[in-house]
Design a protein around this motif. Sequence first.
Motif, PDB file in Angstrom:
ATOM      1  N   SER A   1       1.651   3.811  11.664  1.00 52.62           N
ATOM      2  CA  SER A   1       1.749   2.387  11.357  1.00 52.62           C
ATOM      3  C   SER A   1       1.154   2.070   9.993  1.00 52.62           C
ATOM      4  CB  SER A   1       1.032   1.550  12.427  1.00 52.62           C
ATOM      5  OG  SER A   1       1.678   1.692  13.665  1.00 52.62           O
ATOM      6  N   LYS A   2       0.031   2.715   9.662  1.00 52.00           N
ATOM      7  CA  LYS A   2      -0.604   2.504   8.360  1.00 52.00           C
ATOM      8  C   LYS A   2       0.327   2.970   7.249  1.00 52.00           C
ATOM      9  CE  LYS A   2      -4.892   3.701   8.117  1.00 52.00           C
ATOM     10  NZ  LYS A   2      -6.090   4.533   7.999  1.00 52.00           N
ATOM     11  N   ASP A   3       0.932   4.136   7.400  1.00 54.85           N
ATOM     12  CA  ASP A   3       1.849   4.671   6.390  1.00 54.85           C
ATOM     13  C   ASP A   3       3.067   3.765   6.205  1.00 54.85           C
ATOM     14  OD1 ASP A   3       0.194   6.836   5.965  1.00 54.85           O
ATOM     15  OD2 ASP A   3       1.382   8.226   7.180  1.00 54.85           O
ATOM     16  N   ILE A   4       3.609   3.274   7.311  1.00 59.83           N
ATOM     17  CA  ILE A   4       4.770   2.393   7.246  1.00 59.83           C
ATOM     18  C   ILE A   4       4.400   1.076   6.556  1.00 59.83           C
ATOM     19  CG2 ILE A   4       6.379   1.002   8.626  1.00 59.83           C
ATOM     20  CD1 ILE A   4       6.430   3.393  10.616  1.00 59.83           C
ATOM     21  N   LEU A   5       3.241   0.507   6.907  1.00 63.28           N
ATOM     22  CA  LEU A   5       2.800  -0.737   6.288  1.00 63.28           C
ATOM     23  C   LEU A   5       2.591  -0.557   4.785  1.00 63.28           C
ATOM     24  CD1 LEU A   5       1.933  -3.701   6.551  1.00 63.28           C
ATOM     25  CD2 LEU A   5      -0.384  -2.878   7.075  1.00 63.28           C
ATOM     26  N   VAL A   6       1.977   0.548   4.393  1.00 67.23           N
ATOM     27  CA  VAL A   6       1.740   0.829   2.975  1.00 67.23           C
ATOM     28  C   VAL A   6       3.071   0.936   2.237  1.00 67.23           C
ATOM     29  CG1 VAL A   6       0.919   2.589   1.341  1.00 67.23           C
ATOM     30  CG2 VAL A   6      -0.529   1.887   3.244  1.00 67.23           C
ATOM     31  N   GLN A   7       4.021   1.675   2.791  1.00 69.31           N
ATOM     32  CA  GLN A   7       5.318   1.830   2.142  1.00 69.31           C
ATOM     33  C   GLN A   7       6.075   0.509   2.066  1.00 69.31           C
ATOM     34  OE1 GLN A   7       6.516   4.454   0.394  1.00 69.31           O
ATOM     35  NE2 GLN A   7       4.404   5.076   0.761  1.00 69.31           N
ATOM     36  N   PHE A   8       6.035  -0.250   3.144  1.00 68.66           N
ATOM     37  CA  PHE A   8       6.720  -1.536   3.178  1.00 68.66           C
ATOM     38  C   PHE A   8       6.164  -2.473   2.108  1.00 68.66           C
ATOM     39  CE2 PHE A   8       6.550  -5.959   4.739  1.00 68.66           C
ATOM     40  CZ  PHE A   8       7.905  -6.247   4.729  1.00 68.66           C
ATOM     41  N   LEU A   9       4.860  -2.660   2.094  1.00 66.62           N
ATOM     42  CA  LEU A   9       4.250  -3.606   1.161  1.00 66.62           C
ATOM     43  C   LEU A   9       4.361  -3.156  -0.291  1.00 66.62           C
ATOM     44  CD1 LEU A   9       1.129  -4.651   3.239  1.00 66.62           C
ATOM     45  CD2 LEU A   9       3.125  -6.059   2.699  1.00 66.62           C
TER      46      LEU A   9
ATOM     47  N   MET B   1       1.106   3.722  -8.118  1.00 65.54           N
ATOM     48  CA  MET B   1      -0.045   2.865  -8.387  1.00 65.54           C
ATOM     49  C   MET B   1      -0.164   1.791  -7.314  1.00 65.54           C
ATOM     50  SD  MET B   1      -0.760   0.438 -11.698  1.00 65.54           S
ATOM     51  CE  MET B   1       0.273  -0.922 -11.159  1.00 65.54           C
ATOM     52  N   MET B   2       0.944   1.155  -6.971  1.00 67.72           N
ATOM     53  CA  MET B   2       0.933   0.091  -5.978  1.00 67.72           C
ATOM     54  C   MET B   2       0.600   0.641  -4.591  1.00 67.72           C
ATOM     55  SD  MET B   2       1.035  -3.095  -5.936  1.00 67.72           S
ATOM     56  CE  MET B   2       1.611  -3.316  -7.601  1.00 67.72           C
ATOM     57  N   THR B   3       1.135   1.809  -4.265  1.00 69.11           N
ATOM     58  CA  THR B   3       0.835   2.436  -2.974  1.00 69.11           C
ATOM     59  C   THR B   3      -0.658   2.693  -2.845  1.00 69.11           C
ATOM     60  OG1 THR B   3       3.033   3.436  -2.852  1.00 69.11           O
ATOM     61  CG2 THR B   3       1.309   4.470  -1.525  1.00 69.11           C
TER      62      THR B   3
ATOM     63  N   ILE C   1      -5.952  -1.698   2.635  1.00 67.27           N
ATOM     64  CA  ILE C   1      -5.874  -1.519   4.090  1.00 67.27           C
ATOM     65  C   ILE C   1      -7.115  -0.810   4.611  1.00 67.27           C
ATOM     66  CG2 ILE C   1      -4.631  -0.246   5.904  1.00 67.27           C
ATOM     67  CD1 ILE C   1      -2.037  -1.051   4.453  1.00 67.27           C
ATOM     68  N   VAL C   2      -7.556   0.212   3.893  1.00 65.61           N
ATOM     69  CA  VAL C   2      -8.764   0.941   4.307  1.00 65.61           C
ATOM     70  C   VAL C   2      -9.978   0.013   4.268  1.00 65.61           C
ATOM     71  CG1 VAL C   2     -10.349   2.785   3.606  1.00 65.61           C
ATOM     72  CG2 VAL C   2      -7.890   3.221   3.695  1.00 65.61           C
ATOM     73  N   GLU C   3     -10.120  -0.756   3.182  1.00 61.54           N
ATOM     74  CA  GLU C   3     -11.252  -1.691   3.056  1.00 61.54           C
ATOM     75  C   GLU C   3     -11.207  -2.786   4.105  1.00 61.54           C
ATOM     76  OE1 GLU C   3     -11.653  -3.291  -0.883  1.00 61.54           O
ATOM     77  OE2 GLU C   3     -11.791  -1.292  -1.779  1.00 61.54           O
ATOM     78  N   SER C   4     -10.011  -3.152   4.549  1.00 61.39           N
ATOM     79  CA  SER C   4      -9.855  -4.234   5.523  1.00 61.39           C
ATOM     80  C   SER C   4     -10.128  -3.775   6.951  1.00 61.39           C
ATOM     81  CB  SER C   4      -8.438  -4.801   5.451  1.00 61.39           C
ATOM     82  OG  SER C   4      -8.187  -5.320   4.180  1.00 61.39           O
TER      83      SER C   4
ATOM     84  N   GLY D   1       9.476  -4.019  -5.860  1.00 63.95           N
ATOM     85  CA  GLY D   1      10.826  -4.575  -5.907  1.00 63.95           C
ATOM     86  C   GLY D   1      10.851  -5.996  -6.457  1.00 63.95           C
ATOM     87  N   VAL D   2       9.908  -6.811  -6.037  1.00 66.12           N
ATOM     88  CA  VAL D   2       9.832  -8.186  -6.529  1.00 66.12           C
ATOM     89  C   VAL D   2       9.504  -8.195  -8.017  1.00 66.12           C
ATOM     90  CG1 VAL D   2       8.497 -10.351  -6.407  1.00 66.12           C
ATOM     91  CG2 VAL D   2       9.288  -9.250  -4.302  1.00 66.12           C
ATOM     92  N   ILE D   3       8.553  -7.372  -8.437  1.00 62.48           N
ATOM     93  CA  ILE D   3       8.191  -7.300  -9.857  1.00 62.48           C
ATOM     94  C   ILE D   3       9.380  -6.816 -10.679  1.00 62.48           C
ATOM     95  CG2 ILE D   3       6.755  -6.063 -11.540  1.00 62.48           C
ATOM     96  CD1 ILE D   3       4.490  -6.165  -9.397  1.00 62.48           C
ATOM     97  N   GLU D   4      10.069  -5.809 -10.187  1.00 67.45           N
ATOM     98  CA  GLU D   4      11.250  -5.283 -10.885  1.00 67.45           C
ATOM     99  C   GLU D   4      12.324  -6.373 -11.016  1.00 67.45           C
ATOM    100  OE1 GLU D   4      14.142  -1.377 -10.709  1.00 67.45           O
ATOM    101  OE2 GLU D   4      13.068  -1.965  -8.901  1.00 67.45           O
ATOM    102  N   TRP D   5      12.584  -7.074  -9.936  1.00 65.07           N
ATOM    103  CA  TRP D   5      13.563  -8.160  -9.964  1.00 65.07           C
ATOM    104  C   TRP D   5      13.153  -9.218 -10.979  1.00 65.07           C
ATOM    105  CZ3 TRP D   5      12.295 -13.218  -8.592  1.00 65.07           C
ATOM    106  CH2 TRP D   5      13.362 -14.121  -8.591  1.00 65.07           C
TER     107      TRP D   5
END
Length: 188
Positions: A138-146, A118-120, A127-130, A152-156
């Motif tokens: 680079s787009k795939d890496i940015l999507v996975q990173f964010l 869902m988050m991905t 990113i597409v809208e922006s 991870g933050v929500i889980e924590w």
Amino acid sequence: MDRRIKKNQVAIMNALIHLIGEKDFDKITINEIAERADVNRGTIYSHYSDKYDLLDKCLEAQLYHLIESCSSVDETEPYPSKSSLLRTLGQMEKNALFYRNLLSNKGIPSFRNHLQKMMTNQVMEQIVESNLSLNELSKDILVQFLSSAIVGVIEWWLTQPMPCSVEEITEQLWSLLEQNQMILRSES
């Protein structure tokens, strides 16, 4: 949909949610779910192929409800916005026990996977809208990173149990997203 069918499905899903809070998913049986929902086994099998199918449908329903309750309430509000993030985290806070159980139950990695997917999708849409000028890698890496960072933050936050308020976590997470140029529109 027939009201009885809907009532049975809600009872079955609620029974599963409560049982997940009490024991590992792998140890939950269809008989226990049926007993807790006050239906017979056949009723469960008339709606779901097995407990894993029930779990998947339950997770989809919960995430759909989460998305629906937290999407923009104002057509002029940009999405994502800090207020939509606050509503999302607020909804998770209201159901913290449920989400905490799903994230901490060893037998349910599919919840984190659903949340990640869902988050991905949300991050990719942003990113597409922006119209960021990135190559595909680079787009795939940015999507996975964010998306991984957000989940991870929500889980924590949920599993700690909530070391800060929903407003504080929203502020911190929004600030991190802005720093990573994910949020390109400013709020009014």
